[in-house]
Design an enzyme around this catalytic site. Structure first.
Site, PDB file in Angstrom:
ATOM      1  N   ASP A 201      -2.427   2.779  -0.714  1.00 18.19           N
ATOM      2  CA  ASP A 201      -1.718   2.687   0.572  1.00 18.19           C
ATOM      3  C   ASP A 201      -0.616   1.620   0.485  1.00 18.19           C
ATOM      4  OD1 ASP A 201      -1.922   3.134   3.749  1.00 18.19           O
ATOM      5  OD2 ASP A 201      -1.763   0.981   3.380  1.00 18.19           O
ATOM      6  N   LYS A 205       3.672   1.957   0.540  1.00 17.10           N
ATOM      7  CA  LYS A 205       4.550   1.135   1.390  1.00 17.10           C
ATOM      8  C   LYS A 205       5.560   0.383   0.534  1.00 17.10           C
ATOM      9  CE  LYS A 205       1.002   0.858   4.948  1.00 17.10           C
ATOM     10  NZ  LYS A 205      -0.237   0.195   5.324  1.00 17.10           N
TER      11      LYS A 205
END
Ligand code: HSE
Length: 427
Positions: A201, A205
């Site tokens: 995750d 980003k």
């Protein structure tokens, strides 16, 4: 007042927040945009599910065509998650001329360029402020406020779940498993927390941040990703004893004008501002050649913080509609960039080992280090169990290539096992 109609795809935490905030802040939004923003249709998977928000006047459906074929709908907010289906829907919606706002970092990190191209072709906006660091308005800040500066480094805590877990381990002596369970109960972790705890995750980003800050496209395979799965409470305590907090950091920086992007646990000095970022909060530190170091801090997830970022995109699209300037990219900065070489990215390292406690062991470790021209800064030995010692070392600066070879060399030694090796951030 003219109306801008909005469709929402998905009514989970963020979708509900968007509906709620649009209603609550209706008057302010109208006075800023000169338009009345109305959620006309919401597409959900399960029409039977009970919802905890006021949906008066909103058409609920499970049919995506209700958005695609409705000429009155100008903007669609995609907050349904997943990659393949969301991509298919967004492509159909862009072809139908709908402006798209999404919070889907997995999708944007993987197919962002392709979707931006399609948005261009259809003169549509495609914005995704909420995809990075939830409530922190970092993407538009980089686009607008750093437009004239040359960014050298972007680093930060961009995953709330792992920061919460590390905080609880450090402050409450919780084990990794207990802290993860608590994060799930509080709803920070994704339904399947694998991507959170394995650093994926955060890597998604960082892919988006790298594109905005440096104009360079990197893929997940170009990033060295280490998660916090199974991180040892003892290492957190040892690091603390040395004056550091272990944080899962994403670091993207230019080294000799080549790009290096990595995600992993890093020892952050207690005096460094990122060290003070606790629980589910995020922080992004942007270093510009002109401005120097700047830091942006706030909630990285959650209903209203993330919805607020979505709403900032809705307002940006609405202004573009009013001014007839839709179809410009969220980020126009783009350039060719090569990957940094493993011997040019340098950090001091923290290494922790499980060593059978008998004479001559330290000599074996020293031989590996000497052969690779690497230098110790500090060595501490403590008890691991009845027959093994825990040996913790910090090193002087070394390259990624050196640390890789050292870890391989030590792991090949008999009766010595590498527990962890983490970068150390300088003050
Ligand atoms: N699961 C993410 C996090 C939130 O823990 O930060 C959404 O990006």
């Amino acid at each position: 007042m003219q109306v801008v109609n909005i469709g929402v795809l998905g009514l989970g935490t963020v979708g509900s927040g968007v509906v709620r905030l649009l209603k609550d802040h209706e008057h302010k939004i109208s006075s800023i945009t000169g338009r009345k923003l109305v959620v006309k249709t919401v597409v959900v998977h399960n029409l039977e599910k009970k919802r905890d928000i006021d949906l008066t006047g909103i058409k609920m459906t499970d049919d995506i065509n209700e958005l695609i074929n409705d000429n009155e709908i100008n903007i669609v907010v995609e907050v349904m998650g997943t990659v393949a289906t969301a991509k298919k829907y967004i492509e159909l919606l862009l072809r139908a001329g709908k402006h798209i706002i999404t919070a889907n970092k997995d999708l944007i990190a993987t197919y962002g360029s392709e979707l931006a191209e399609l948005a261009d072709q259809n003169k549509c906006d495609l914005f995704y402020e909420a995809s990075v660091a939830g409530g922190i308005p970092i993407l538009r800040t980089i686009v607008n406020s750093f437009a004239a500066d040359r960014i050298i480094e972007v680093k930060g805590i961009v995953n709330g779940t792992t920061n919460y877990i590390l905080t609880k381990m450090s402050q409450n002596n919780m084990s990794f498993t207990e802290a993860l369970k608590s994060a799930q109960e509080l709803g920070f972790a994704e339904p399947d927390p694998t991507n959170d705890i394995e650093g994926i995750d955060a890597a998604y980003k960082m892919i988006i941040l790298t594109q905005f800050a440096f104009g360079i496209n990197v893929a997940l395979d170009d990033i060295e990703v280490k998660g916090i799965n199974g991180i040892d409470l003892e290492d957190i305590k040892q690091a603390k004893g040395l004056g550091y907090n272990i944080k899962l950091l994403g670091i993207a920086k230019l080294v000799n004008d080549r790009i290096s992007v990595a995600v992993g646990p890093v020892l952050v000095p207690e005096t460094q501002p990122l060290s003070a970022v606790q629980n589910e909060n995020n922080a992004v530190l942007v270093t510009g050649a002109a401005v120097g170091e700047t830091m942006f801090y706030g909630p990285g997830a959650g209903e209203l913080p993330t919805a607020n970022s979505v709403l900032s995109d809705i307002i940006a699209v609405t202004k573009d509609i009013v001014l007839e300037t839709t179809g410009n990219r969220f980020n126009d900065f783009s350039r060719e960039g090569k990957q940094a070489l493993p011997d040019e990215v340098k950090y001091p390292y923290y290494i922790s080992l499980k060593v059978r406690d008998r004479p001559g062991q330290m000599l074996k470790i020293t031989e590996v280090m000497t052969e690779l021209n690497a230098s110790f800064h500090l060595i501490i030995q403590s008890e691991y169990d009845d027959v093994n010692a825990r040996v913790v070392m910090t090193t002087h600066e070394m390259s990624e290539q050196q640390i890789k070879e050292i870890i391989e060399g030590i792991d090949n030694l008999e009766e010595i096992e590498v527990i962890a090796s983490y970068r150390i951030l300088s003050e």
